[in-house]
Every structure is written in C-alpha cells, then in structure tokens.
Design a protein around this motif. Sequence first.
Motif, PDB file in Angstrom:
ATOM      1  N   GLU A  48      36.331  29.252 -11.050  1.00 39.26           N
ATOM      2  CA  GLU A  48      36.108  29.316 -12.483  1.00 39.26           C
ATOM      3  C   GLU A  48      37.230  28.617 -13.251  1.00 39.26           C
ATOM      4  N   GLU A  49      36.931  28.229 -14.473  1.00 37.23           N
ATOM      5  CA  GLU A  49      37.883  27.468 -15.285  1.00 37.23           C
ATOM      6  C   GLU A  49      39.026  28.333 -15.799  1.00 37.23           C
ATOM      7  N   ASN A  50      38.736  29.601 -16.115  1.00 38.16           N
ATOM      8  CA  ASN A  50      39.744  30.493 -16.679  1.00 38.16           C
ATOM      9  C   ASN A  50      40.245  31.476 -15.632  1.00 38.16           C
ATOM     10  N   SER A  51      41.541  31.731 -15.635  1.00 39.19           N
ATOM     11  CA  SER A  51      42.119  32.677 -14.682  1.00 39.19           C
ATOM     12  C   SER A  51      41.702  34.101 -15.029  1.00 39.19           C
ATOM     13  N   PHE A  52      41.600  34.942 -14.010  1.00 44.34           N
ATOM     14  CA  PHE A  52      41.238  36.345 -14.244  1.00 44.34           C
ATOM     15  C   PHE A  52      42.440  37.269 -14.078  1.00 44.34           C
ATOM     16  N   ALA A  53      43.529  36.758 -13.537  1.00 39.58           N
ATOM     17  CA  ALA A  53      44.733  37.562 -13.353  1.00 39.58           C
ATOM     18  C   ALA A  53      45.922  36.632 -13.177  1.00 39.58           C
ATOM     19  N   GLU A  54      47.105  37.146 -13.520  1.00 36.93           N
ATOM     20  CA  GLU A  54      48.309  36.371 -13.280  1.00 36.93           C
ATOM     21  C   GLU A  54      49.516  37.297 -13.181  1.00 36.93           C
ATOM     22  N   GLY A  55      50.480  36.858 -12.401  1.00 34.37           N
ATOM     23  CA  GLY A  55      51.733  37.575 -12.300  1.00 34.37           C
ATOM     24  C   GLY A  55      52.836  36.716 -12.886  1.00 34.37           C
ATOM     25  N   ARG A  56      54.077  37.044 -12.556  1.00 33.63           N
ATOM     26  CA  ARG A  56      55.187  36.256 -13.063  1.00 33.63           C
ATOM     27  C   ARG A  56      55.267  34.898 -12.365  1.00 33.63           C
ATOM     28  N   PHE A  57      54.660  34.810 -11.200  1.00 32.17           N
ATOM     29  CA  PHE A  57      54.841  33.660 -10.327  1.00 32.17           C
ATOM     30  C   PHE A  57      53.588  32.781 -10.223  1.00 32.17           C
ATOM     31  N   ARG A  58      52.400  33.424 -10.223  1.00 25.89           N
ATOM     32  CA  ARG A  58      51.164  32.699  -9.952  1.00 25.89           C
ATOM     33  C   ARG A  58      50.064  33.065 -10.939  1.00 25.89           C
ATOM     34  N   ARG A  59      49.053  32.198 -10.994  1.00 26.09           N
ATOM     35  CA  ARG A  59      47.849  32.417 -11.797  1.00 26.09           C
ATOM     36  C   ARG A  59      46.667  32.376 -10.840  1.00 26.09           C
ATOM     37  N   ALA A  60      45.710  33.303 -11.007  1.00 28.05           N
ATOM     38  CA  ALA A  60      44.606  33.442 -10.055  1.00 28.05           C
ATOM     39  C   ALA A  60      43.258  33.180 -10.717  1.00 28.05           C
ATOM     40  N   TYR A  61      42.390  32.463  -9.984  1.00 24.45           N
ATOM     41  CA  TYR A  61      41.052  32.114 -10.452  1.00 24.45           C
ATOM     42  C   TYR A  61      40.023  32.626  -9.445  1.00 24.45           C
ATOM     43  N   LEU A  62      38.961  33.207  -9.947  1.00 26.57           N
ATOM     44  CA  LEU A  62      37.884  33.675  -9.085  1.00 26.57           C
ATOM     45  C   LEU A  62      37.040  32.485  -8.633  1.00 26.57           C
ATOM     46  N   GLY A  63      36.749  32.440  -7.342  1.00 21.18           N
ATOM     47  CA  GLY A  63      35.979  31.325  -6.817  1.00 21.18           C
ATOM     48  C   GLY A  63      34.953  31.756  -5.788  1.00 21.18           C
ATOM     49  N   THR A  64      34.290  30.754  -5.203  1.00 17.70           N
ATOM     50  CA  THR A  64      33.274  30.985  -4.176  1.00 17.70           C
ATOM     51  C   THR A  64      33.444  29.954  -3.077  1.00 17.70           C
ATOM     52  N   TRP A  65      33.438  30.418  -1.842  1.00 18.87           N
ATOM     53  CA  TRP A  65      33.522  29.491  -0.708  1.00 18.87           C
ATOM     54  C   TRP A  65      32.238  28.662  -0.616  1.00 18.87           C
ATOM     55  N   THR A  66      32.373  27.388  -0.367  1.00 23.38           N
ATOM     56  CA  THR A  66      31.210  26.529  -0.119  1.00 23.38           C
ATOM     57  C   THR A  66      31.199  25.983   1.306  1.00 23.38           C
ATOM     58  N   ASN A  67      32.330  26.079   2.000  1.00 19.51           N
ATOM     59  CA  ASN A  67      32.439  25.609   3.376  1.00 19.51           C
ATOM     60  C   ASN A  67      33.595  26.362   4.038  1.00 19.51           C
ATOM     61  N   PRO A  68      33.461  26.782   5.282  1.00 21.35           N
ATOM     62  CA  PRO A  68      32.373  26.538   6.236  1.00 21.35           C
ATOM     63  C   PRO A  68      31.144  27.397   5.939  1.00 21.35           C
ATOM     64  N   ILE A  69      30.086  27.152   6.697  1.00 21.43           N
ATOM     65  CA  ILE A  69      28.814  27.825   6.456  1.00 21.43           C
ATOM     66  C   ILE A  69      28.957  29.339   6.548  1.00 21.43           C
ATOM     67  N   VAL A  70      29.783  29.830   7.473  1.00 21.01           N
ATOM     68  CA  VAL A  70      29.911  31.278   7.656  1.00 21.01           C
ATOM     69  C   VAL A  70      30.538  31.947   6.442  1.00 21.01           C
ATOM     70  N   LYS A  71      31.230  31.180   5.604  1.00 24.29           N
ATOM     71  CA  LYS A  71      31.855  31.742   4.401  1.00 24.29           C
ATOM     72  C   LYS A  71      31.073  31.408   3.128  1.00 24.29           C
ATOM     73  N   ARG A  72      30.116  30.509   3.231  1.00 21.65           N
ATOM     74  CA  ARG A  72      29.432  30.005   2.043  1.00 21.65           C
ATOM     75  C   ARG A  72      28.837  31.155   1.219  1.00 21.65           C
TER      76      ARG A  72
END
Length: 265
Positions: free
Chosen positions: A9-33
């Motif tokens: 996603e374009e906007n982060s859903f959480a962040e700490g002092r060090f990092r910013r986190a974005y919710l995503g979806t696996w597209t590869n490999p097939i077992v994680k898609r």
Amino acid sequence: MNDLEAVFEENSFAEGRFRRAYLGTWTNPIVKRGQRCVVKELKEEYTWEASDWKTAELVQQEAQTLADGFNAYSGCKYPIKFARVDVMRVVTKKNQNTTPALGEYVVAEDYIEGTFKKWCNNYGYISDEAQDFAMSLPAFMHWSWYHTDGQMMAADLQGVKKPDGYWLTDPVILSDVDGEYGCTDMGVEGMAMFFMKHKCNQFCKLLPSPTFDDFAGVILPQTLQKCKLAIPSMMGCTAFRSELKFTKPIKNVVLRTFRNIATRI
C-alpha cells in the motif's frame, strides 16, 4: 535477495523510531501468493544498496539462533520465533512522490496476525505483562546474556502471542562491542538497564544475574540516576546509541563485572 515479490500500500500503517511499515501482499512464489506481508523502509535515509540491510538480516538470524537455544532450554509451551526478513527492491510504483522511492531497497516479512504488543525494549523497559504473565520473554533476554558469557543479549521483544508461541519482529542484539549490531545496539549499558528492572522467574531463576548491588560503586551515582530516569521515557520505544550515557571507563568496568557474573556457574 531471492525471488520473492510483493505489492504494498502507498501509506504506512505503523512506524517506530527507526522504520516505517507498509501492509502488502505476496505475489511470488506461488505458495505465498495472496498472503499478507509487511514491507519496511528506514525512516532517516534511502537505502540504495541491498547490503544496507545486512545488519537487520544478521540481527534476525542471531536472535532466532538464540531463541532456538532458549526454547530447548526452557521447554516453554510458547516457543519464541522471529519473523524472517528478506531484502527486496522497489521496481515499480504509481505515486512517485511517496516513499519508499523507486529503486530503493526494503525488507519484507510475513504479516503477523493478532494483537501486536511490545513486551521489552533495548534499554530497561519491561512491561507489566512481561513481568507477570509473559515471563519467558524477559527470561529469554537473561538466558541469551548468560548463554553468550555476557557478550550478547537479545532485546526489543515485540510481536504477537499465538496459540503456538510468540511470533516476534524487529529484534535488537545488544553486544559488548561498540555498535556491532547497528544503531540500536545499546551494548553493556542496555544490558545493565535490563538487569536493573528484571525480576528472575521460573525460566531463569537458576541463572547468574547481576543485582543492583553489583552496580553500586561501579556506575557513578549521577550517571546511574540519569539512566534510571531514562527508562520510563523509553516505554514502548527503541533506544538509539546517540542516547547512551556511560563513559568508556564506566562501560569497561561494567563489562568486566558482567563477565565475572555470567561465568559464575
């Protein structure tokens, strides 16, 4: 890097002092898609080299190795597991004005479903829940220190408790070598702050442990007071090396004290 691919996603859903986190979806490999993932970027600067994440990968690996040892030692019914991190590169995006930037390297890991909690940080914070119920987590920190003869400690324990164990993310390794594990490695100062708050429980009561008396006369009273006052301000946060307070002579004396205690058994 490997053949993992994901969209996020374009906007982060959480962040700490060090990092910013974005919710995503696996597209590869097939077992994680189709499965959810989390994409993380460093907040302070762009990372144009995959090697910029080398420390994060190393910390996760070290933390998991220590967790495997503690799980075997403790026999706890809620084993500790750290999310694996994989380095990836942003190769396409719709909005060029947002971060991560096109061409930037990020890390991705499986999304951990459930209520996210921070039980311990890297500078003496231990939540009430960790003291009274999630006792294996501060015990793990204590054990990791003992297991490595006072040279390392797994810290910054946060994540989700599931029926099959604790699933944690973004650990910190404290070491007796200045900054060996990056800007969140608070070294022996972070270890000392932990032991000032930690109360041994059923999982670590047989292990040697520094007490407050071990620091008396070792750390200058004014320095000790500054450190103790800093612990509440760090609640829920990760500390940075720029916030260290020990002078080198104090650090060296504490280090020798730790080594003597850690090898006492």
